[in-house]
Design a protein around this motif. Structure first.
Motif, PDB file in Angstrom:
ATOM      1  N   ALA A  72       0.832  -1.209   0.000  1.00 51.30           N
ATOM      2  CA  ALA A  72       0.000   0.000   0.000  1.00 51.30           C
ATOM      3  C   ALA A  72       0.866   1.259   0.000  1.00 51.30           C
ATOM      4  CB  ALA A  72      -0.926  -0.011   1.209  1.00 51.30           C
ATOM      5  N   ILE A  73       1.973   1.219   0.785  1.00 53.99           N
ATOM      6  CA  ILE A  73       2.885   2.370   0.803  1.00 53.99           C
ATOM      7  C   ILE A  73       3.499   2.585  -0.570  1.00 53.99           C
ATOM      8  CG2 ILE A  73       5.093   3.206   1.708  1.00 53.99           C
ATOM      9  CD1 ILE A  73       4.394   1.842   4.366  1.00 53.99           C
ATOM     10  N   LEU A  74       3.955   1.501  -1.191  1.00 53.19           N
ATOM     11  CA  LEU A  74       4.570   1.604  -2.514  1.00 53.19           C
ATOM     12  C   LEU A  74       3.553   2.074  -3.553  1.00 53.19           C
ATOM     13  CD1 LEU A  74       7.128   1.238  -4.108  1.00 53.19           C
ATOM     14  CD2 LEU A  74       6.581  -1.183  -4.384  1.00 53.19           C
ATOM     15  N   LEU A  75       2.332   1.589  -3.454  1.00 57.04           N
ATOM     16  CA  LEU A  75       1.298   2.006  -4.395  1.00 57.04           C
ATOM     17  C   LEU A  75       1.001   3.495  -4.254  1.00 57.04           C
ATOM     18  CD1 LEU A  75      -0.686   1.148  -6.581  1.00 57.04           C
ATOM     19  CD2 LEU A  75      -2.344   0.604  -4.774  1.00 57.04           C
ATOM     20  N   GLU A  76       0.986   3.985  -3.020  1.00 55.10           N
ATOM     21  CA  GLU A  76       0.767   5.411  -2.801  1.00 55.10           C
ATOM     22  C   GLU A  76       1.902   6.230  -3.402  1.00 55.10           C
ATOM     23  OE1 GLU A  76       0.465   8.663   0.873  1.00 55.10           O
ATOM     24  OE2 GLU A  76       0.690   6.525   1.293  1.00 55.10           O
ATOM     25  N   MET A  77       3.139   5.751  -3.239  1.00 53.25           N
ATOM     26  CA  MET A  77       4.282   6.464  -3.821  1.00 53.25           C
ATOM     27  C   MET A  77       4.196   6.490  -5.341  1.00 53.25           C
ATOM     28  SD  MET A  77       7.231   4.888  -1.316  1.00 53.25           S
ATOM     29  CE  MET A  77       8.583   5.519  -2.291  1.00 53.25           C
ATOM     30  N   VAL A  78       3.824   5.360  -5.936  1.00 52.65           N
ATOM     31  CA  VAL A  78       3.692   5.297  -7.392  1.00 52.65           C
ATOM     32  C   VAL A  78       2.594   6.250  -7.864  1.00 52.65           C
ATOM     33  CG1 VAL A  78       2.986   3.823  -9.310  1.00 52.65           C
ATOM     34  CG2 VAL A  78       4.601   2.967  -7.615  1.00 52.65           C
ATOM     35  N   ASP A  79       1.474   6.273  -7.154  1.00 52.63           N
ATOM     36  CA  ASP A  79       0.379   7.190  -7.518  1.00 52.63           C
ATOM     37  C   ASP A  79       0.838   8.642  -7.442  1.00 52.63           C
ATOM     38  OD1 ASP A  79      -1.426   5.212  -8.060  1.00 52.63           O
ATOM     39  OD2 ASP A  79      -2.360   5.226  -6.081  1.00 52.63           O
ATOM     40  N   ASN A  80       1.633   8.969  -6.412  1.00 50.16           N
ATOM     41  CA  ASN A  80       2.140  10.339  -6.267  1.00 50.16           C
ATOM     42  C   ASN A  80       3.067  10.705  -7.418  1.00 50.16           C
ATOM     43  OD1 ASN A  80       0.724  10.792  -3.920  1.00 50.16           O
ATOM     44  ND2 ASN A  80       2.432  10.382  -2.561  1.00 50.16           N
ATOM     45  N   VAL A  81       3.950   9.777  -7.782  1.00 48.58           N
ATOM     46  CA  VAL A  81       4.864  10.028  -8.900  1.00 48.58           C
ATOM     47  C   VAL A  81       4.073  10.222 -10.192  1.00 48.58           C
ATOM     48  CG1 VAL A  81       6.670   9.017 -10.345  1.00 48.58           C
ATOM     49  CG2 VAL A  81       6.815   8.818  -7.862  1.00 48.58           C
ATOM     50  N   LEU A  82       3.080   9.376 -10.408  1.00 56.02           N
ATOM     51  CA  LEU A  82       2.260   9.467 -11.612  1.00 56.02           C
ATOM     52  C   LEU A  82       1.507  10.792 -11.671  1.00 56.02           C
ATOM     53  CD1 LEU A  82       1.344   7.958 -14.129  1.00 56.02           C
ATOM     54  CD2 LEU A  82      -0.487   6.929 -12.779  1.00 56.02           C
ATOM     55  N   GLU A  83       0.957  11.199 -10.532  1.00 54.73           N
ATOM     56  CA  GLU A  83       0.219  12.468 -10.482  1.00 54.73           C
ATOM     57  C   GLU A  83       1.153  13.647 -10.736  1.00 54.73           C
ATOM     58  OE1 GLU A  83      -3.565  14.383  -9.766  1.00 54.73           O
ATOM     59  OE2 GLU A  83      -3.052  12.263  -9.838  1.00 54.73           O
ATOM     60  N   CYS A  84       2.348  13.620 -10.132  1.00 52.20           N
ATOM     61  CA  CYS A  84       3.322  14.697 -10.354  1.00 52.20           C
ATOM     62  C   CYS A  84       3.735  14.763 -11.822  1.00 52.20           C
ATOM     63  CB  CYS A  84       4.551  14.481  -9.472  1.00 52.20           C
ATOM     64  SG  CYS A  84       4.316  14.924  -7.731  1.00 52.20           S
ATOM     65  N   ALA A  85       3.923  13.608 -12.437  1.00 54.11           N
ATOM     66  CA  ALA A  85       4.305  13.576 -13.854  1.00 54.11           C
ATOM     67  C   ALA A  85       3.217  14.196 -14.720  1.00 54.11           C
ATOM     68  CB  ALA A  85       4.586  12.133 -14.291  1.00 54.11           C
ATOM     69  N   ARG A  86       1.951  13.887 -14.415  1.00 52.58           N
ATOM     70  CA  ARG A  86       0.849  14.461 -15.196  1.00 52.58           C
ATOM     71  C   ARG A  86       0.782  15.979 -15.023  1.00 52.58           C
ATOM     72  NH1 ARG A  86      -2.360   9.679 -13.722  1.00 52.58           N
ATOM     73  NH2 ARG A  86      -3.195  10.837 -11.953  1.00 52.58           N
ATOM     74  N   ILE A  87       0.985  16.439 -13.787  1.00 50.31           N
ATOM     75  CA  ILE A  87       0.934  17.881 -13.540  1.00 50.31           C
ATOM     76  C   ILE A  87       2.071  18.585 -14.263  1.00 50.31           C
ATOM     77  CG2 ILE A  87       1.195  19.667 -11.766  1.00 50.31           C
ATOM     78  CD1 ILE A  87      -0.291  17.804  -9.845  1.00 50.31           C
ATOM     79  N   GLN A  88       3.293  18.014 -14.190  1.00 46.23           N
ATOM     80  CA  GLN A  88       4.441  18.614 -14.853  1.00 46.23           C
ATOM     81  C   GLN A  88       4.268  18.634 -16.366  1.00 46.23           C
ATOM     82  OE1 GLN A  88       7.543  20.007 -13.504  1.00 46.23           O
ATOM     83  NE2 GLN A  88       5.953  20.220 -11.962  1.00 46.23           N
ATOM     84  N   ALA A  89       3.621  17.612 -16.892  1.00 42.35           N
ATOM     85  CA  ALA A  89       3.411  17.544 -18.340  1.00 42.35           C
ATOM     86  C   ALA A  89       2.271  18.441 -18.797  1.00 42.35           C
ATOM     87  CB  ALA A  89       3.131  16.100 -18.750  1.00 42.35           C
ATOM     88  N   GLY A  90       1.522  19.001 -17.837  1.00 41.28           N
ATOM     89  CA  GLY A  90       0.405  19.869 -18.182  1.00 41.28           C
ATOM     90  C   GLY A  90      -0.813  19.126 -18.678  1.00 41.28           C
ATOM     91  N   SER A  91      -0.853  17.809 -18.430  1.00 39.96           N
ATOM     92  CA  SER A  91      -1.982  17.010 -18.907  1.00 39.96           C
ATOM     93  C   SER A  91      -3.055  16.815 -17.838  1.00 39.96           C
ATOM     94  CB  SER A  91      -1.475  15.637 -19.377  1.00 39.96           C
ATOM     95  OG  SER A  91      -0.820  14.948 -18.325  1.00 39.96           O
ATOM     96  N   GLU A  92      -2.827  17.341 -16.651  1.00 36.75           N
ATOM     97  CA  GLU A  92      -3.807  17.212 -15.574  1.00 36.75           C
ATOM     98  C   GLU A  92      -4.856  18.315 -15.715  1.00 36.75           C
ATOM     99  OE1 GLU A  92      -5.601  15.199 -13.029  1.00 36.75           O
ATOM    100  OE2 GLU A  92      -3.509  14.599 -13.179  1.00 36.75           O
ATOM    101  N   THR A  93      -6.116  17.955 -15.660  1.00 33.59           N
ATOM    102  CA  THR A  93      -7.192  18.935 -15.813  1.00 33.59           C
ATOM    103  C   THR A  93      -8.125  18.867 -14.606  1.00 33.59           C
ATOM    104  OG1 THR A  93      -8.529  17.333 -17.045  1.00 33.59           O
ATOM    105  CG2 THR A  93      -7.121  18.820 -18.324  1.00 33.59           C
TER     106      THR A  93
END
Length: 322
Positions: A137-158
């Protein structure tokens, strides 16, 4: 004979006054003309010198402008390269995070199925499955955070705006984290003031913000401590804001580290990382998500005295549904 020649010249003072005046005027005009020519030559020299200086300065300015243009082109090239590198980084993080998330989800699902079919009397197997579930669960949360940060940095998060009740958002956060807190021996409580209105916002992003803050609070609070999530509405009509505060009685944060914790991959120190785990992305993600929602996040903390993270969201009166 010599006397005759001398007699032919006018004696001194023998010229009439009119002739003497004309003679003196001619000499004065000749002097003025000479002064004029001297001044003209001097002005010509100065003008030539000035032309030379202007030409030199013009050439210097031309060279400076050419150098500035070269520097501008170089900066543009560097910016383009940085933009490409940043895009590559975001794409890489997104791909890797996605590929990690799929097997992690399967691992957690199979661990849950194994736990349901396992002999309850086998305490050792139960403990091992609990470790798999917790760390997964901890690792999954970290992966989700990385994925969310990547989307925000790429400007694809709406933003997906909808009418939401903060009681429901806080309730979902409580249902996810109260059992974790209870298992750790940490009291977990929530409160949403009665006058908090329905608002139009992004449900999932707001949930992630509160879940990250509450998860951090539980993580950094030792057994016997407490975590509280409170949401209230503040401000006069026309300038109302929603304040969501997550308070804990945990280890606290030194003043000099309170700005750094909102940066990516930063925690207070490496001993904190080793003891409590985490990627250092949670609070950075909170800051980015809150900014997308048009709000801000702040922290008040003292080492050993706990922390209070407060998310402030502006409320437009036309979006309020009391």
């Amino acid at each position: 004979g010599g006397d005759g020649a001398l007699r032919g010249l006018p004696e001194r003072g023998s010229l009439p006054s009119a002739e003497r005046g004309a003679l003196y005027s001619t000499r004065e005009v000749d002097g003025l003309i000479e002064q004029y020519h001297s001044m003209a030559r001097r002005l010509e020299e100065l003008y030539g010198s000035l032309e030379s200086q202007v030409a030199e300065r013009t050439e210097q300015l031309r060279r400076a402008n050419a150098e500035l243009e070269r520097q501008r082109e170089r900066v543009e090239e560097i910016n383009e390269q940085l933009s490409r590198d940043n895009q590559y980084k975001s794409d890489f993080l997104a791909i890797v995070s996605h590929e990690l998330r799929t097997p992690l989800t399967s691992i957690l699902a199979f661990a849950d199925l194994l736990g349901q079919s396992m002999d309850p009397a086998d305490e050792e197997a139960a403990r091992q499955l609990e470790e798999i579930d917790k760390n997964g669960a901890i690792l999954l949360e970290m992966v989700d955070n990385v994925l969310e940060c990547a989307r925000i940095q790429a400007g694809s998060e709406t933003l997906n705006l909808e009418l939401l009740d903060l009681n429901d958002v806080v309730g979902m956060v409580e249902s996810a984290l109260a059992p974790v807190a209870a298992k750790k021996g940490v009291a977990f409580a929530t409160r949403v003031d009665y006058d908090v209105p329905l608002i139009r916002s992004d449900w999932e992003k707001l949930r992630r913000v509160l879940a990250n803050l509450a998860s951090n609070a539980v993580k950094f609070t030792d057994r016997g401590g407490a975590v509280t999530v409170r949401v209230r509405c503040d401000g006069a009509p026309g300038a109302r804001v929603i304040e969501a505060a997550v308070a804990d009685t945990g280890i606290g944060i030194p003043a000099e580290a309170q700005e750094l914790i909102f940066e990516r991959f930063r925690q207070e120190n490496m001993s904190t990382v080793r003891r409590y785990g985490g990627s250092g992305l949670g609070l950075s993600l909170v800051k980015d998500l809150v900014a997308m929602l048009g709000g801000s996040v702040a922290v008040e903390s003292e080492p050993g005295q706990g922390s209070v993270f407060t998310v402030t969201l502006p409320v437009r009166e036309e979006d309020i549904h009391d």
